[in-house]
Design a protein around this motif. Sequence first.
Motif, PDB file in Angstrom:
ATOM      1  N   GLY A   7      36.457  45.055  35.392  1.00 24.62           N
ATOM      2  CA  GLY A   7      35.798  44.830  36.679  1.00 24.62           C
ATOM      3  C   GLY A   7      36.846  44.727  37.771  1.00 24.62           C
ATOM      4  O   GLY A   7      37.435  43.671  37.990  1.00 24.62           O
ATOM      5  N   ASP A  32      36.221  49.715  34.451  1.00 25.21           N
ATOM      6  CA  ASP A  32      35.092  49.449  35.337  1.00 25.21           C
ATOM      7  C   ASP A  32      34.000  50.457  35.021  1.00 25.21           C
ATOM      8  O   ASP A  32      34.279  51.645  34.803  1.00 25.21           O
ATOM      9  CB  ASP A  32      35.508  49.567  36.809  1.00 25.21           C
ATOM     10  N   GLN A  33      32.765  49.980  35.000  1.00 19.02           N
ATOM     11  CA  GLN A  33      31.633  50.870  34.747  1.00 19.02           C
ATOM     12  C   GLN A  33      31.477  51.903  35.856  1.00 19.02           C
ATOM     13  O   GLN A  33      31.005  53.007  35.633  1.00 19.02           O
ATOM     14  CB  GLN A  33      30.352  50.046  34.599  1.00 19.02           C
ATOM     15  N   ILE A  66      32.952  40.636  35.931  1.00 19.50           N
ATOM     16  CA  ILE A  66      31.789  41.515  35.988  1.00 19.50           C
ATOM     17  C   ILE A  66      30.533  40.665  36.159  1.00 19.50           C
ATOM     18  O   ILE A  66      30.570  39.448  35.945  1.00 19.50           O
ATOM     19  CB  ILE A  66      31.677  42.381  34.709  1.00 19.50           C
TER      20      ILE A  66
END
Length: 294
Positions: A7, A32-33, A66
């Motif tokens: 994140g 990170d997504q 996150i």
Amino acid sequence: MKIVIIGVGLIGGSFALDLKEKFDDIELAGMDQNEDNLNRALELGFIDKAVSLQQLNEADLVFMAIPVDAALKVLPEVLNLVNDDCVVIDAGSTKKNLCAVVEGHPKRRNYLAAHPIAGTEFSGPEAAIRGLFRNKTNIVCEVEKTAFKLQDKAFEVFKAIGMNIRYMDPESHDRHIAYVSHLSHISSFMLGKTVLEKEKNERDIFDLAGSGFASTVRLAKSSPEMWTPIFRQNKKNIMEILDDYILNLQNFKGLMENDNFEEIFEEMQRTNHIKEVLNGINKNEELKVEDHGK
């Protein structure tokens, strides 16, 4: 030391910036997504490379920043993958459910539940700033469940970037945070909503809003993606404090309806005590800054 930031927004990015400033012998990797966030973090230079979950076995420290609902799923996966000498730290605003979900995990000893009381209303990699954690309180929960040598590793980092440690059980943490943080955000969001609904001319809002409105509604600029899961995770505590808050608003409205402005004056005067409370906190922080500098 090899560190992985999961994140890379405001909190994760600010943590990375401080680590780069305080430690020479570190390698900072990120996950990170949001691929755009990850690429931006690489461009800004506060992480050195991107990694996958499968590479976590090489990390000495993993810092999770996150949303709290995602953390419930990601933390057990992370613990499955890290080596025995890696400490995993999260920075979430709720703790009870997260601590519960890894209660029986074989690597529970690798996890340190933390909540740095730091941040701004902005989000994303561009929002990251140096010194965000300087002299801020970092609440640590269930420290006795983390291996001693991994506690030492985490506290070395916390000390280096200037955080003050306070210990609290997860239930107490979530209850008190509902009072002083989560309710503030709800108040700000609802004030912003009310004004937007009543004042249709956005130019009038811009022209007429003073510093009082701007400071009160500042938190309404916060990320819904982050705050909706927080409200969900801490629903019970937030509902209880909302009942008290709504009751105070209703009582204030009743005083207005009855032209009881003497009591309104008394109410506000009693509430002015908050100045002494906050001034005491600020003075204490100044002393800690001086002590830290010696």
